[in-house]
Every structure is written in C-alpha cells, then in structure tokens.
Design a protein around this motif. Structure first.
Motif, mmCIF file in Angstrom:
data_model
loop_
_atom_site.group_PDB
_atom_site.id
_atom_site.type_symbol
_atom_site.label_atom_id
_atom_site.label_comp_id
_atom_site.label_asym_id
_atom_site.label_seq_id
_atom_site.Cartn_x
_atom_site.Cartn_y
_atom_site.Cartn_z
ATOM 1 N N ASN A 1 -12.148 -1.703 -2.832
ATOM 2 C CA ASN A 1 -11.581 -1.944 -1.507
ATOM 3 C C ASN A 1 -10.332 -2.817 -1.584
ATOM 4 O O ASN A 1 -9.324 -2.558 -0.921
ATOM 5 N N PHE A 2 -10.366 -3.851 -2.429
ATOM 6 C CA PHE A 2 -9.209 -4.733 -2.582
ATOM 7 C C PHE A 2 -8.046 -4.001 -3.247
ATOM 8 O O PHE A 2 -6.891 -4.172 -2.864
ATOM 9 N N LEU A 3 -8.354 -3.183 -4.244
ATOM 10 C CA LEU A 3 -7.298 -2.400 -4.887
ATOM 11 C C LEU A 3 -6.689 -1.406 -3.900
ATOM 12 O O LEU A 3 -5.468 -1.213 -3.871
ATOM 13 N N GLY A 4 -7.554 -0.773 -3.080
ATOM 14 C CA GLY A 4 -7.063 0.180 -2.095
ATOM 15 C C GLY A 4 -6.116 -0.451 -1.100
ATOM 16 O O GLY A 4 -5.088 0.135 -0.743
ATOM 17 N N GLY A 5 -6.442 -1.652 -0.649
ATOM 18 C CA GLY A 5 -5.566 -2.353 0.283
ATOM 19 C C GLY A 5 -4.215 -2.660 -0.329
ATOM 20 O O GLY A 5 -3.159 -2.471 0.303
ATOM 21 N N TYR A 6 -4.214 -3.113 -1.574
ATOM 22 C CA TYR A 6 -2.958 -3.439 -2.258
ATOM 23 C C TYR A 6 -2.129 -2.179 -2.507
ATOM 24 O O TYR A 6 -0.925 -2.139 -2.244
ATOM 25 N N PHE A 7 -2.782 -1.112 -3.002
ATOM 26 C CA PHE A 7 -2.058 0.121 -3.312
ATOM 27 C C PHE A 7 -1.409 0.723 -2.070
ATOM 28 O O PHE A 7 -0.285 1.231 -2.124
ATOM 29 N N ARG B 1 0.639 4.679 2.776
ATOM 30 C CA ARG B 1 -0.723 5.001 3.238
ATOM 31 C C ARG B 1 -1.121 6.434 2.836
ATOM 32 O O ARG B 1 -2.199 6.658 2.299
ATOM 33 N N LYS B 2 -0.237 7.393 3.115
ATOM 34 C CA LYS B 2 -0.596 8.798 2.925
ATOM 35 C C LYS B 2 -0.882 9.119 1.460
ATOM 36 O O LYS B 2 -1.841 9.848 1.158
ATOM 37 N N ARG B 3 -0.093 8.576 0.558
ATOM 38 C CA ARG B 3 -0.278 8.875 -0.862
ATOM 39 C C ARG B 3 -1.664 8.452 -1.343
ATOM 40 O O ARG B 3 -2.352 9.190 -2.051
ATOM 41 N N ILE B 4 -2.075 7.253 -0.940
ATOM 42 C CA ILE B 4 -3.388 6.746 -1.359
ATOM 43 C C ILE B 4 -4.512 7.542 -0.690
ATOM 44 O O ILE B 4 -5.514 7.884 -1.322
ATOM 45 N N GLY C 1 -13.365 2.974 -0.828
ATOM 46 C CA GLY C 1 -12.619 1.741 -1.044
ATOM 47 C C GLY C 1 -11.120 1.955 -1.078
ATOM 48 O O GLY C 1 -10.347 1.129 -0.574
ATOM 49 N N LEU C 2 -10.688 3.076 -1.643
ATOM 50 C CA LEU C 2 -9.260 3.375 -1.714
ATOM 51 C C LEU C 2 -8.690 3.764 -0.350
ATOM 52 O O LEU C 2 -7.633 3.271 0.066
ATOM 53 N N ALA C 3 -9.395 4.668 0.347
ATOM 54 C CA ALA C 3 -8.847 5.245 1.577
ATOM 55 C C ALA C 3 -9.066 4.374 2.808
ATOM 56 O O ALA C 3 -8.263 4.427 3.748
#
Length: 423
Positions: A59-65, A71-74, A115-117
C-alpha cells in the motif's frame, strides 16, 4: 449536483467497482473456509495474516508510485496483474486441476494489486472532482459498495461450495473488463514531473514523502480520530458478537425465538439495509447544519449506539440503537471523506491516501484487542471502554474541525482558480 455531472473517470470507477465487488463478495469472504479445508485452521489463520501484512506494505509503495509515475499507469499495471491472478485461480480450481497452494499465492498477488491500485484510485477520484461534488460522490460510492457486498455475500453463501470454478470465471471476466476500461476509457488525472532517479534515490524520496505526511499534524489527528471511530464498526463482529452469543438469552422477536448469534446476524442485516436505503436520500435531505456539526454529532450517536450494543441484551433496545447509529453512519461517511479529500496536497495525494488506508487495519487491531479485554472485564466495563474510544475520536474531530474547514476552503479557492471540467 447529479451523477451525470461527474467526470467520466468517476462514473466508470463507480460502475466498475460495483461490478467487481459484487462478484468478489461471492468469493473472498469465504476464502478463509477454503484455506482452512486445505491447510487446517491454524495454518489458514497464519496465511490470512501474511496476506494482510503484504497488503499493508505494498500500500505504501502504491501510494508513492502513483505520485511519481501517474495514477493511470499504476492502476493499469495492477488491474492487468489482477486479471492474471484471477485467471490462474480459475484454472487452479477447475474440474481438471486443483491447487490450493497456487490459489493462495494468487490471493497474495491480489493483495499486492489492491495495495498498488488503492491509493491511485482514491487519489484519481479526488483529482477529477470538485469539493461541492465530493459528498455526493462518496455517498454514491458508499451506497454502491454496501449494496454490492450485501447482495454478493448472500449469493456467494449459496454458490461458493459447488460453483467455485464458475465464480472465478465470472471474476476473471470482470477483471478483464476493468483492465480494458482503465486502458482505453479512463483519463490520466495527474502528470508528475518526469525525474530520472536511481533506485536508491527513489527509496530516499519514498521515505521523504511519508516523513512529510507524518509531519502534517491535521492529517495525523484526523486519521487517528478516523481509526477510533471506525473501530466501533468492527466491534459488532468481534467483542459484541461474542458477548451476544455468550450472554444473550433466547427471547421472542416478532414470531420467532432468537438467540445472540441470530441477533447479531439480524443487526448486521438491519445496518446494511438501512445504509442502502438511507444513502439514496441522504444528500437530498435539506438541513442548515455545517459539515463540522454533522460530523461531530454523527460520530457521537455512532459511539453511543455501539456502546449500547456492547451492554444491552434487550432485543428491541439493540435494534433501536442499531437504527440510531446507522443514521449517524450515513451522515458521517460522506462528510468525513470529503474532509479527507481536502487535506492532501496535489503532488502527494496518493501517499496520503496510502497512509489513510491503514485506518482499516488499525481499527481491526483495536477491535481485536477488545475481544481479549472482554475476557477480563464485565460487559458494563467494556461498554465504557468502547464508548471512551468512540468519544475520544469524536472530541479530536471537534477540536480540529475549524482547521479542517480552513483547509477545505483553501482547496475550494484553488479549485475556482483552476476548475475541473466534467466530461
């Protein structure tokens, strides 16, 4: 303000989320049973715990990425990976092949995708909405989530055992549709500054981002209050559910005799049905109260209601208090989320959303702790503890509400200077 006035990203995400959660609710609430059958109860509990911690970390990695790459790429990467996970789960639970080990591995992949999305999706909804739209947007989202989970859970209870392959097939199709919607119909809502950084620099930037989040006093206090209030909601299936099953004697209700376990089930149904019905009208009910007043009083009645459920064994008192706290809930959620949307700065919105995503896990931790305390203290003491937890969150919101209004007013001013166009 109407649904058709929303940006097309919001319309697509609401419809897609309803479809995905509807099908997902037929499966995932029952996967603990699946794991227990194949691995045993003790191992199943450990596997579910692993899933939770993996989701928190990603989740933390998703927020940073999402703040660094858009947004759309992740979201597209996560939804594509999720489709592969669901397709694999379908194959591993088909009439021709079965593998519980691979199924669990794909459950973990699904947790990684959430977590990513998750932070990217929440940030995108804020990106393409204006402050006046957000209460209606969050009301519709909350209504759709409750309706899909309620209907999906009921259907899943009858289909999960004998039609698991077909359910995974439906979930795979829904996931493929979601990935296509993100790829071809969702617009990118945030274009970050393109910085060529090494992996080491990204690690440093990630730490710096979340250090900034933790230094935002208003956000931290708002999150703490949210955790305390949300933990009330989880009491029903933790301490309150256990207490009712052990303490509540069978008593007449309408034409039946019901015990504590049945009462808990009926209370959950009452809550879900009332949320679905009331959310249809809540934004249309005229009132002259300020949002901060609505937020504080709704949290107060929410806390009072759950404290009563933690103490009383009278079935009619329990149903009345569930009605009162549910009314508080449907007033609270849209206002609370609209305040949350106004706190993060544009360039760190996903990072804030990722940290805010911890509310669920921390609330569950508090609710789980009350189960242990309930084995030590009487129900009256536990009701006092649960009331204190809820009122502490309410007082925090009362104290910071002027600052929340100021932060939101600043955002509205910036939005007027740089409006978001509905599509």
């Amino acid at each position: 303000m109407r649904f058709k006035d929303f940006h097309k990203n919001i319309k697509i995400r609401i419809v897609e989320t309803f479809m995905s959660r509807f099908i997902g609710s037929m499966i995932f609430p029952f996967m603990s049973i699946y794991l227990a059958v194949h691995f045993g109860a003790k191992v199943a509990g450990l596997l579910l715990l692993i899933n939770v911690f993996v989701g928190i970390g990603i989740n933390f990695l998703g927020g940073y990425f999402a703040d660094q790459f858009g947004r759309k790429r992740i979201m597209l990467m996560a939804e594509s990976l999720r489709f592969l996970a669901f397709f694999t789960m379908m194959v591993c639970n088909s009439p021709w092949f079965e593998s519980a080990t691979v199924t669990f591995a794909m459950m973990t992949v699904n947790s990684i995708c959430w977590g990513l999305a998750g932070p990217a999706n929440q940030a995108m909804m804020i990106d393409v909405s204006t402050p006046p739209q957000r209460k209606l947007m969050y009301s519709i989202t909350y209504w759709a989530n409750n309706l899909s989970i309620a209907i999906g859970g009921i259907i899943g209870a009858f289909l999960f055992k004998d039609y698991l392959f077909e359910l995974f097939l439906a979930l795979s199709v829904a996931s493929a549709v979601t990935a296509l919607l993100v790829a071809f119909f969702i617009d990118e809502s945030y274009s970050p500054i393109d910085l060529d950084m090494t992996p080491t620099q990204h690690v440093g930037k990630l730490i710096s981002n979340y250090r900034t989040v933790l230094h935002d006093r208003l956000f931290v206090l708002f999150t703490i209050a949210g955790v305390l209030i949300l933990s009330m909601e989880f009491q029903l299936t933790n301490y309150i559910g256990i207490r009712l099953s052990e303490e509540m004697p069978s008593q007449p209700f309408l034409y039946w005799e019901i015990n504590g376990v049945q009462t808990m089930g009926i209370l959950r149904s009452e809550n879900t049905i009332m949320v679905v019905i009331l959310m249809l009208f809540i934004t249309k009910i005229p009132h002259n109260f300020k949002d901060r007043t609505v937020l504080v009083w709704s949290c107060f009645f929410f806390s009072i209601g759950y404290a009563a459920l933690a103490y009383s064994n009278n079935v009619f008192i329990l149903f009345v208090m569930m009605g009162i706290l549910t009314i508080g809930e449907v007033f609270r959620v849209p206002v609370e989320q609209s305040y949350m949307a106004a706190i993060p700065p544009d360039d760190a919105r996903s990072s804030y959303m990722a940290f805010n995503g911890l509310k669920f896990n921390l609330s569950m931790l508090i609710a789980s702790s009350t189960v242990t305390l309930g084995a030590i203290f009487s129900s009256s003491v536990m009701a006092g503890i649960i009331l204190a937890i809820g009122l502490t969150g309410t007082v925090i919101l009362k104290v910071i509400s002027p600052e929340l209004d100021k932060r939101r007013n600043d955002v509205e001013l910036r939005q007027k200077l740089r409006p978001v166009k509905a599509v």
